[in-house]
Design an enzyme around this catalytic site. Structure first.
Site, PDB file in Angstrom:
ATOM      1  N   HIS A 148      -4.033  -8.982   3.594  1.00  0.00           N
ATOM      2  CA  HIS A 148      -5.485  -8.978   3.756  1.00  0.00           C
ATOM      3  C   HIS A 148      -5.893  -9.846   4.941  1.00  0.00           C
ATOM      4  O   HIS A 148      -5.347 -10.933   5.140  1.00  0.00           O
ATOM      5  CB  HIS A 148      -6.176  -9.521   2.497  1.00  0.00           C
ATOM      6  CG  HIS A 148      -6.146  -8.574   1.346  1.00  0.00           C
ATOM      7  ND1 HIS A 148      -6.308  -8.987   0.034  1.00  0.00           N
ATOM      8  CD2 HIS A 148      -5.983  -7.227   1.284  1.00  0.00           C
ATOM      9  CE1 HIS A 148      -6.249  -7.939  -0.768  1.00  0.00           C
ATOM     10  NE2 HIS A 148      -6.055  -6.864  -0.030  1.00  0.00           N
ATOM     11  N   LYS A 179      -2.295  -1.941   7.881  1.00  0.00           N
ATOM     12  CA  LYS A 179      -3.495  -1.450   8.547  1.00  0.00           C
ATOM     13  C   LYS A 179      -3.609  -2.049   9.943  1.00  0.00           C
ATOM     14  O   LYS A 179      -3.311  -3.211  10.155  1.00  0.00           O
ATOM     15  CB  LYS A 179      -4.738  -1.811   7.732  1.00  0.00           C
ATOM     16  CG  LYS A 179      -4.896  -1.005   6.444  1.00  0.00           C
ATOM     17  CD  LYS A 179      -6.200  -1.350   5.765  1.00  0.00           C
ATOM     18  CE  LYS A 179      -6.433  -0.488   4.538  1.00  0.00           C
ATOM     19  NZ  LYS A 179      -7.712  -0.809   3.877  1.00  0.00           N
ATOM     20  N   ARG A 201       0.857  -1.182   0.000  1.00  0.00           N
ATOM     21  CA  ARG A 201       0.000   0.000   0.000  1.00  0.00           C
ATOM     22  C   ARG A 201       0.895   1.235   0.000  1.00  0.00           C
ATOM     23  O   ARG A 201       2.039   1.191   0.441  1.00  0.00           O
ATOM     24  CB  ARG A 201      -0.897   0.026   1.243  1.00  0.00           C
ATOM     25  CG  ARG A 201      -1.848  -1.159   1.358  1.00  0.00           C
ATOM     26  CD  ARG A 201      -2.644  -1.067   2.655  1.00  0.00           C
ATOM     27  NE  ARG A 201      -3.592  -2.168   2.783  1.00  0.00           N
ATOM     28  CZ  ARG A 201      -3.336  -3.316   3.418  1.00  0.00           C
ATOM     29  NH1 ARG A 201      -2.138  -3.505   3.979  1.00  0.00           N
ATOM     30  NH2 ARG A 201      -4.250  -4.267   3.493  1.00  0.00           N
ATOM     31  N   HIS A 254      -2.475   3.120  -5.970  1.00  0.00           N
ATOM     32  CA  HIS A 254      -3.072   1.839  -5.598  1.00  0.00           C
ATOM     33  C   HIS A 254      -3.237   0.916  -6.807  1.00  0.00           C
ATOM     34  O   HIS A 254      -3.349  -0.304  -6.648  1.00  0.00           O
ATOM     35  CB  HIS A 254      -4.425   2.060  -4.927  1.00  0.00           C
ATOM     36  CG  HIS A 254      -4.743   1.033  -3.872  1.00  0.00           C
ATOM     37  ND1 HIS A 254      -4.041   0.916  -2.694  1.00  0.00           N
ATOM     38  CD2 HIS A 254      -5.684   0.055  -3.844  1.00  0.00           C
ATOM     39  CE1 HIS A 254      -4.536  -0.083  -1.976  1.00  0.00           C
ATOM     40  NE2 HIS A 254      -5.531  -0.627  -2.646  1.00  0.00           N
ATOM     41  N   TYR A 287      -9.426 -10.494  -7.116  1.00  0.00           N
ATOM     42  CA  TYR A 287      -8.453 -10.488  -8.206  1.00  0.00           C
ATOM     43  C   TYR A 287      -8.626 -11.685  -9.139  1.00  0.00           C
ATOM     44  O   TYR A 287      -8.084 -11.679 -10.246  1.00  0.00           O
ATOM     45  CB  TYR A 287      -7.033 -10.416  -7.648  1.00  0.00           C
ATOM     46  CG  TYR A 287      -6.780  -9.123  -6.916  1.00  0.00           C
ATOM     47  CD1 TYR A 287      -6.693  -7.917  -7.601  1.00  0.00           C
ATOM     48  CD2 TYR A 287      -6.676  -9.094  -5.527  1.00  0.00           C
ATOM     49  CE1 TYR A 287      -6.502  -6.724  -6.927  1.00  0.00           C
ATOM     50  CE2 TYR A 287      -6.478  -7.905  -4.848  1.00  0.00           C
ATOM     51  CZ  TYR A 287      -6.392  -6.721  -5.557  1.00  0.00           C
ATOM     52  OH  TYR A 287      -6.205  -5.529  -4.890  1.00  0.00           O
ATOM     53  N   ARG A 325      -0.682  -1.719  -6.864  1.00  0.00           N
ATOM     54  CA  ARG A 325      -0.982  -2.842  -5.955  1.00  0.00           C
ATOM     55  C   ARG A 325      -1.966  -3.813  -6.620  1.00  0.00           C
ATOM     56  O   ARG A 325      -1.790  -5.028  -6.565  1.00  0.00           O
ATOM     57  CB  ARG A 325      -1.564  -2.289  -4.651  1.00  0.00           C
ATOM     58  CG  ARG A 325      -1.980  -3.344  -3.626  1.00  0.00           C
ATOM     59  CD  ARG A 325      -2.338  -2.629  -2.328  1.00  0.00           C
ATOM     60  NE  ARG A 325      -3.084  -3.447  -1.399  1.00  0.00           N
ATOM     61  CZ  ARG A 325      -2.541  -4.279  -0.505  1.00  0.00           C
ATOM     62  NH1 ARG A 325      -1.233  -4.422  -0.469  1.00  0.00           N
ATOM     63  NH2 ARG A 325      -3.296  -4.960   0.337  1.00  0.00           N
TER      64      ARG A 325
END
Length: 277
Positions: A241, A150, A126, A215, A250, A218
């Site tokens: 994730h 995150k 990110r 982004h 994806y 990514r």
């Protein structure tokens, strides 16, 4: 509210966003947050959707901030004032082809800018993760970089040997003090807006017509990894994730015909010497 979120280990970015959200609804009604009713808050959300055309993620951010205010600070039972979240938008992210990605990362004249884009594409980090890599997070002996993602969750990302050589060359030339990528002030991380501008300018220079943001690199990393045969669980770990469901989007973007599929009629190399009786 800020203290409560710090105790719960929210990221600085989330703390700022949530406090800003509560401040905006307070100013909208010209009332202290604790005196705003649930119906008023719903009216504010309706205003954001119909008048300001806010995204689903922005609405969800407001609801999350409202929940912390009501439940943790004002000690009100959330079940009695629960606000249903809007359905998520099912938009597929923008993805570059491998040719476009190579054109983009190869277009900067600045070695620093080029390395910034290469690292973003080669690792799938990110933007905030990339810009906050500290020198001490880089482990040359193990060929990994420690990433803080995150929720302050950490993971390690493998880095190809050639890319590490480029990082060493960059370090010898630029001599950053704390962060790998720094702006004009030593010890201060490179700004998100500067990286955004680099990506936009390079996309224009490379002749890419798609709506590009950092982004997108990514998204492109994840898609191309699947096309190269990386399995979904491994990709989830690389991307950081929490849910495999998030990574699974994806699958809709990748051209899996490009992946090298094994021929199950052929024995595995370690089985070649086996004899059947």
């Amino acid at each position: 509210m800020e203290r409560e979120m710090r105790i719960r280990n929210y990221s600085e970015r989330t703390i700022r966003s949530y406090i800003c959200s509560v401040g905006q609804v307070s100013r909208y009604f010209n009332l202290p947050p604790g005196r705003i009713s649930t119906e008023q808050f719903k009216a504010y959300l309706h205003h954001l959707i119909t008048r300001e055309n806010c995204s689903v993620s922005r609405i969800n951010q407001n609801i999350s901030a409202w929940k912390i205010l009501q439940q943790d600070l004002l000690k009100r039972k959330w079940e009695s004032i629960r606000i249903r979240r809007p359905r998520k938008e099912k938009k597929l992210p923008v993805v570059l082809s491998e040719i476009e990605a190579r054109a983009l990362i190869g277009s900067p004249r600045s070695y620093k800018h080029r390395l910034l884009l290469i690292l973003a594409y080669a690792t799938g980090m990110r933007r905030s993760e990339l810009l906050h890599i500290r020198l001490k997070d880089i482990d040359r002996q193990r060929s990994v970089i420690k990433i803080t993602g995150k929720g302050n969750k950490q993971r390690e990302l493998p880095v190809p040997g050639r890319l590490f050589e480029s990082l060493e060359k960059y370090y010898r030339r630029w001599r950053p003090a704390v962060y790998l990528f720094e702006g004009p002030v030593p010890g201060k991380a490179y700004s998100a807006s500067s990286m955004q501008k680099i990506v936009k300018d390079c996309a224009l220079k490379a002749g890419i017509k798609k709506n590009i943001s950092p982004h997108v690199l990514r998204h492109s990393f994840a898609t191309h990894m699947l096309e190269r045969g990386v399995n979904l669980k491994r990709l989830q770990l690389l991307l950081g994730h929490n849910s495999l469901k998030t990574t699974a989007i994806y699958l809709h973007l990748a051209d899996l015909d490009k992946a090298q599929l094994p021929d199950l009629t052929q024995a595995k190399p370690e089985d070649d010497g086996d004899e059947r009786k």
